[in-house]
Design an enzyme around this catalytic site. Structure first.
Site, PDB file in Angstrom:
ATOM      1  CG  ASP A   1      36.839  50.160  29.347  1.00  0.00           C
ATOM      2  OD1 ASP A   1      37.077  51.185  30.008  1.00  0.00           O
ATOM      3  OD2 ASP A   1      36.727  49.033  29.857  1.00  0.00           O
TER       4      ASP A   1
ATOM      5  CG  HIS B   1      34.431  59.208  29.530  1.00  0.00           C
ATOM      6  ND1 HIS B   1      33.199  59.820  29.514  1.00  0.00           N
ATOM      7  CD2 HIS B   1      34.184  57.911  29.849  1.00  0.00           C
ATOM      8  CE1 HIS B   1      32.257  58.937  29.810  1.00  0.00           C
ATOM      9  NE2 HIS B   1      32.842  57.786  30.027  1.00  0.00           N
TER      10      HIS B   1
END
Length: 431
Positions: free
Chosen positions: A14, A42
């Site tokens: 992340d 993503h």
């Protein structure tokens, strides 16, 4: 000048890899995913519009870029086609620019069933998987019982392999996990129905990349998750099921290591983690809540809230060593705006001894007490700043200390979610 760049997350995932790959993709001809599955999320913001990619490389947003899903990825046919349809609905040409390795292991419904049943059985001691069948699919690969993409197009082989592997998984599901068996006919029917849509995109991806490189093409190799979730080098057993380090790009894409010229490590200006596992610099106070709120720290795939903490330089130092990082990209610097004081992890106390790098294994990390260094914060906004000299003085000092602790230069700084909100100190592809 680098021809091929590996983009790696240096923390627990992340970190903002998707935005940076999308930003770099305008300078390459190909983008390759080489590990993980549709557990990766993503997030891209382009002209204010949000796009989440789970399987398809972030370069798909650029019309002239070919995208590749390498053999190191475990592939859910259902998830892949759903993502393609979502992108096509947004007006993108996907199928003519996407190549899928014929030897990707498949994620099928029984993998998801096993994944969810295991987590349910473990209760409070669960790892915190996404429940998408990633781990069981990798297990089948290593156990040499996986069905692969190429098997979709030879029904006799698919059926024989399916019967064998389902005997095993249904035994585990019913006799050990106390769950329902999975129907072979349902798995077969679903897979055969999806196969025709996938077949035109299937290639020998290793050879495709090799031939393109011979013609002078530049490539980005897009990592998923983060180095501290690597199945070997992460906080085991609280890890993912694949190798997330830069070296995995070679095996997972089918290219030689000499094809990898530069490793860009993506790291947040603070630290986050999703799910279970030790987290030395975690903040369980108002500052941690503020980072989560301002940083919008919720998983793009699961929606789970992320745990937040101070930047951990000693953990990043482990990633630097594992990946041979050439330069760092610091993301979400703007989330720290307005904090009067900042803390930066420079090491740990473990059994009374100082250690300057993250130890191996979850038990050892859980025993590590962070050694924090206080730095002054800044009140000015860094949102959207595109020149380093225009950052607040204390923000620059913070970044300089991060680079000093980690021993790697900072090449890029992200000051917002849009691809244009980026400070370039050294371009990975242009020198």
């Amino acid at each position: 000048m680098s021809k091929n760049v590996v983009v790696i997350g240096t923390q627990w995932g992340d970190e903002g890899k998707g935005k940076i790959v999308d930003w770099l993709a305008e300078s390459v001809q190909g983008v390759v995913r080489f590990q993980g599955g549709h557990n990766a999320g993503h997030t891209l913001w382009i002209n204010g519009k949000k796009t989440i990619l789970r399987l398809i490389p972030s370069g798909i947003m650029h019309p002239g870029v070919t995208c590749y899903i390498g053999n190191g990825v475990v592939l859910s046919p259902e998830a892949l086609l759903k993502e393609i349809e979502e992108l096509e609905a947004a007006g993108l040409d996907v199928r003519s620019r996407l190549q899928i390795s014929e030897i990707c292991p498949l994620i099928l419904p029984y993998h998801v069933a096993v994944d969810k049943a295991r987590e349910a059985r473990k209760g409070e001691s669960k790892i915190g998987t996404t429940g998408r069948g990633i781990g069981p699919a990798y297990e089948d690969k290593v156990a040499r019982r996986a069905l692969r993409v190429q098997d979709l197009f030879t029904p006799d082989i698919f059926d024989a392999k399916l019967d064998e592997v389902l005997d095993y998984h249904n035994f585990v599901l019913t006799q050990y996990l106390g769950a329902q068996a999975v129907s072979a006919n349902e798995v077969r029917d679903q897979a055969m129905a999806l196969a025709p849509a996938i077949k035109p995109m299937v290639r020998d991806v290793s050879s495709s990349i090799f031939l393109a490189q011979q013609q002078g093409a530049r490539f980005l190799f897009e990592g998923a998750q983060g180095a501290l979730l690597d199945v070997d080098h992460g906080t085991y057993p609280y890890v993912t099921s694949s190798n997330c380090v830069a070296g995995a790009a070679s095996a997972g894409a089918g290219v030689g290591p000499q094809s990898l010229d530069y490793v860009l490590g993506i790291t947040k200006a603070y630290t986050t983690r999703v799910g279970s596992g030790p987290f030395p610099t975690e903040l369980l106070d108002e500052v941690g809540s503020r980072l989560a709120t301002v940083g919008k720290e919720f998983g793009s795939v699961t929606g789970r809230p992320r745990r937040c903490g101070w930047f951990d330089g000693a953990a990043l130092k482990r990633s630097v060593r594992l990946n041979g990082i050439s330069g760092l990209c610091i993301t979400k610097l703007d989330v720290l705006d307005g904090l009067e004081k900042l803390q930066l992890g420079v090491g740990y106390r473990v059994n009374g001894e100082f250690r300057d790098v993250l130890p191996y294994g979850a038990h050892a990390v859980a025993q590590a007490e962070p050694v924090l260094e206080e730095l002054p914060g800044w009140s000015e906004s860094t949102v959207g700043v595109t020149e380093y000299s225009k950052l607040p003085l204390n923000a620059r000092r913070y970044l300089e200390r991060v680079a000093e602790v980690c021993g790697v230069p900072i090449d890029l700084v992200s000051t917002g979610p849009d691809r244009n909100e980026t400070i370039v100190l050294r371009h990975p592809l242009k020198g």
